[in-house]
Scaffold this active site. Sequence first.
Site, PDB file in Angstrom:
ATOM      1  N   ARG A 128       9.312 -28.803  -7.897  1.00 29.89           N
ATOM      2  CA  ARG A 128      10.525 -28.681  -7.081  1.00 29.89           C
ATOM      3  C   ARG A 128      11.042 -27.250  -7.106  1.00 29.89           C
ATOM      4  O   ARG A 128      11.464 -26.706  -6.090  1.00 29.89           O
ATOM      5  CB  ARG A 128      11.623 -29.608  -7.617  1.00 29.89           C
ATOM      6  CG  ARG A 128      11.480 -31.073  -7.310  1.00 29.89           C
ATOM      7  CD  ARG A 128      12.721 -31.783  -7.830  1.00 29.89           C
ATOM      8  NE  ARG A 128      12.671 -33.230  -7.674  1.00 29.89           N
ATOM      9  CZ  ARG A 128      13.666 -34.057  -8.014  1.00 29.89           C
ATOM     10  NH1 ARG A 128      14.773 -33.552  -8.559  1.00 29.89           N
ATOM     11  NH2 ARG A 128      13.551 -35.360  -7.842  1.00 29.89           N
ATOM     12  N   GLU A 137       9.930 -35.893  -1.116  1.00 29.04           N
ATOM     13  CA  GLU A 137      10.020 -36.767  -2.278  1.00 29.04           C
ATOM     14  C   GLU A 137      10.961 -37.942  -1.991  1.00 29.04           C
ATOM     15  O   GLU A 137      11.608 -38.455  -2.898  1.00 29.04           O
ATOM     16  CB  GLU A 137      10.520 -35.956  -3.489  1.00 29.04           C
ATOM     17  CG  GLU A 137      10.229 -36.622  -4.810  1.00 29.04           C
ATOM     18  CD  GLU A 137      10.780 -35.832  -5.989  1.00 29.04           C
ATOM     19  OE1 GLU A 137      10.860 -36.424  -7.073  1.00 29.04           O
ATOM     20  OE2 GLU A 137      11.132 -34.660  -5.811  1.00 29.04           O
ATOM     21  N   GLU A 195       0.827  -1.203   0.000  1.00 28.11           N
ATOM     22  CA  GLU A 195       0.000   0.000   0.000  1.00 28.11           C
ATOM     23  C   GLU A 195       0.865   1.258   0.000  1.00 28.11           C
ATOM     24  O   GLU A 195       0.606   2.206  -0.754  1.00 28.11           O
ATOM     25  CB  GLU A 195      -0.911   0.012   1.235  1.00 28.11           C
ATOM     26  CG  GLU A 195      -1.792  -1.216   1.359  1.00 28.11           C
ATOM     27  CD  GLU A 195      -1.183  -2.298   2.226  1.00 28.11           C
ATOM     28  OE1 GLU A 195      -1.914  -2.850   3.072  1.00 28.11           O
ATOM     29  OE2 GLU A 195       0.020  -2.597   2.053  1.00 28.11           O
TER      30      GLU A 195
END
Length: 355
Positions: A187, A270, A55
Site C-alpha cells: 500500500r 483492495e 545525464e
Amino acid sequence: MTVSDVEHDAMRRALALARRGPRGVNPQVGAVILSPSGDILAEGWHHGAGTPHAEVDALSQLSPGQAHAATAVVTLEPCNHTGRTGPCSLALIDAGVARVIYGLDDPNPRASGGAERMRAAGLSVVGGVLADDGVAQLRDWLTVQELGRPHVTVKWAQSLDGRAAASDGTSQWITGPAARADVHRRRSEADAIIAGTGTVLADDPALTARTEDGGLYDHQPLPVVLGARATPDEAAVRRHPVPPLFVSDHDLHALLQTLRERGVQRVFVEGGPTVASAFVRAGLADEVLAYIAPVLLGGRRLALGDLGVDTIGDARRLTVASIDRLGDDLLVVANPEHTAPRSALGHPAAQKENA
C-alpha cells in the site's frame, strides 16, 4: 562490441540512483559517467519535473572537457526532445562523450530517438543493458506510456478453498500478521488505493499504509471509495491523512483516467470481491496478488465474483511471477498474459548496438 563488467556495475549503480528521484509523471532515471579507464567521474538522477535530467545532472558536476571520450551509463534512452529541458542526447554529444550504454528504449514518441541521434553523431551506443531490471523498476511509468492509464494491482485474501469470508460475512483475519504486513508495505508503494462502498460499510477500513508497530508509512496512497452508497461521516477512511476521493460512477476507465490526470501511476485495488472482479472482468488488472491462508471456509463468499467466463476456453489465463511464503500463508503474484512483463521495450533478449 561487448558491455564490460565495469559498465554492468555502473548500470546497477545508475538503477540505484534512479530510485532516489520522485515517482510521478516523469520516469525515475539514473546516470553514471565513466572515464576511459572505467573510473566513476560523476553520478546523477532526475530530481523531478522541470529539473535537469539524469545525464545533465551528472554532466553538470564535471568541468568543461572532462567528459571527453567518457562513457555515459543511463537507465533510460537519452531523450531527443526539448521540453522544460533540452535534449539529453545532444548534451552528451556536445560534452564529447564517446560511448553511451542505456537500459530501455524510451516508449514516448515525443522523447525517443536519442539513440539514433547519438549514433549519427558517431558515438558508440548500446541499448538493452539490464533491461529486465529497468522494466521492473519503471513498470508503472511504462504502463502509463503504453496504455494511457495507471498500472493496476488487484489484491485479495482468500482461504485455501477460495473464500474471502465466512458465511456470516466475517473476514478479519483470514491471513496472518506477515501477510498483512506485506499488504501494508505494498500500500505504501501505491499512489492510490481503491475500495468499494460495500467493503467500507462492512469493515470500516482506514485504507492507510501502516508499519508493523502501528505507525504510518511516510507515503500514504490516495484513498478512493467506489460506489453509489454514501460513506458515513464517522467512517475511518474520512480520517485518512490524504483527503479521500469518492466516486459514484462505475466507469472504471474514466476513473483511471481521472487518477492519471492527478499524477497517479500505481493503483492498488483492495476493495472486496465486487470491485476486484470488476477490474479483472474489464481487463484492467495488470498484476494480481492472491494471499492464500491454509484455512477452509466453504460457502458462497468467493474471493472473486462473475468474470464473464462461461466456458473453460474463456478462462482468464495468468502467468505466475512469484510464489512466496509469508508466515503460514502463501502469496501468489501473477500477471494476465496480455500484460506479462517483457524482457525490454523494443529490445530482443540480446543487446542492440552499433559496431
